[in-house]
Design a protein around this motif. Structure first.
Motif, PDB file in Angstrom:
ATOM      1  N   UNK A 197       0.845  -1.192   0.000  1.00  0.00           N
ATOM      2  CA  UNK A 197       0.000   0.000   0.000  1.00  0.00           C
ATOM      3  C   UNK A 197       0.882   1.245   0.000  1.00  0.00           C
ATOM      4  N   UNK A 198       0.488   2.250  -0.784  1.00  0.00           N
ATOM      5  CA  UNK A 198       1.207   3.525  -0.770  1.00  0.00           C
ATOM      6  C   UNK A 198       0.483   4.458   0.197  1.00  0.00           C
ATOM      7  N   UNK A 199       1.046   4.585   1.406  1.00  0.00           N
ATOM      8  CA  UNK A 199       0.426   5.400   2.446  1.00  0.00           C
ATOM      9  C   UNK A 199       1.437   6.400   3.006  1.00  0.00           C
ATOM     10  N   UNK A 200       0.903   7.520   3.496  1.00  0.00           N
ATOM     11  CA  UNK A 200       1.716   8.522   4.181  1.00  0.00           C
ATOM     12  C   UNK A 200       0.971   8.950   5.444  1.00  0.00           C
ATOM     13  N   UNK A 201       1.712   9.446   6.405  1.00  0.00           N
ATOM     14  CA  UNK A 201       1.125  10.013   7.615  1.00  0.00           C
ATOM     15  C   UNK A 201       0.469   9.006   8.533  1.00  0.00           C
ATOM     16  N   UNK A 202       0.991   7.805   8.607  1.00  0.00           N
ATOM     17  CA  UNK A 202       0.382   6.746   9.428  1.00  0.00           C
ATOM     18  C   UNK A 202       0.492   7.089  10.913  1.00  0.00           C
ATOM     19  N   UNK A 231      -4.857  15.549  11.197  1.00  0.00           N
ATOM     20  CA  UNK A 231      -3.731  14.987  10.447  1.00  0.00           C
ATOM     21  C   UNK A 231      -3.936  15.220   8.947  1.00  0.00           C
ATOM     22  N   UNK A 232      -3.863  16.480   8.515  1.00  0.00           N
ATOM     23  CA  UNK A 232      -4.099  16.775   7.091  1.00  0.00           C
ATOM     24  C   UNK A 232      -2.983  16.212   6.214  1.00  0.00           C
ATOM     25  N   UNK A 233      -3.328  15.987   4.967  1.00  0.00           N
ATOM     26  CA  UNK A 233      -2.337  15.552   3.985  1.00  0.00           C
ATOM     27  C   UNK A 233      -1.356  16.696   3.788  1.00  0.00           C
ATOM     28  N   UNK A 234      -0.083  16.421   3.999  1.00  0.00           N
ATOM     29  CA  UNK A 234       0.952  17.469   3.888  1.00  0.00           C
ATOM     30  C   UNK A 234       1.352  17.640   2.429  1.00  0.00           C
ATOM     31  N   UNK A 235       0.968  18.747   1.838  1.00  0.00           N
ATOM     32  CA  UNK A 235       1.313  19.004   0.439  1.00  0.00           C
ATOM     33  C   UNK A 235       0.527  18.125  -0.513  1.00  0.00           C
ATOM     34  N   UNK A 236       0.518  18.459  -1.751  1.00  0.00           N
ATOM     35  CA  UNK A 236      -0.246  17.726  -2.763  1.00  0.00           C
ATOM     36  C   UNK A 236       0.177  16.272  -2.856  1.00  0.00           C
ATOM     37  N   UNK A 237       1.465  16.004  -2.759  1.00  0.00           N
ATOM     38  CA  UNK A 237       1.937  14.645  -2.918  1.00  0.00           C
ATOM     39  C   UNK A 237       2.158  13.915  -1.614  1.00  0.00           C
ATOM     40  N   UNK A 238       1.623  14.442  -0.526  1.00  0.00           N
ATOM     41  CA  UNK A 238       1.796  13.790   0.752  1.00  0.00           C
ATOM     42  C   UNK A 238       3.171  14.047   1.369  1.00  0.00           C
TER      43      UNK A 238
END
Length: 64
Positions: free
Chosen positions: A28-33, A56-63
């Protein structure tokens, strides 16, 4: 244990997701876990996605 993260969908868009029990696998391609804090759970124990996305917002467009 419940985990919150941002996961890249097949469309390329990032979407908020929760995993119950185990952390997501490496496929899985995940960020900010993060582990879902108790104050972001509804009365029935379900994750409150609105609260989680604000905290926990998505940081920047590409995470990034």
């Amino acid at each position: 244990m419940i985990w919150f993260a941002w996961e890249r969908a097949m469309t390329g868009q990032w979407q908020p997701v929760c995993y119950h029990g185990e952390k997501p696998g490496k496929y899985k391609e995940v960020v900010g876990l993060v582990e879902v804090p108790a104050d972001c759970l509804d009365a029935d124990g379900s994750p409150n996605f609105g609260m989680l996305q604000k905290r926990f917002p998505l940081a920047g467009e590409g995470g990034d």
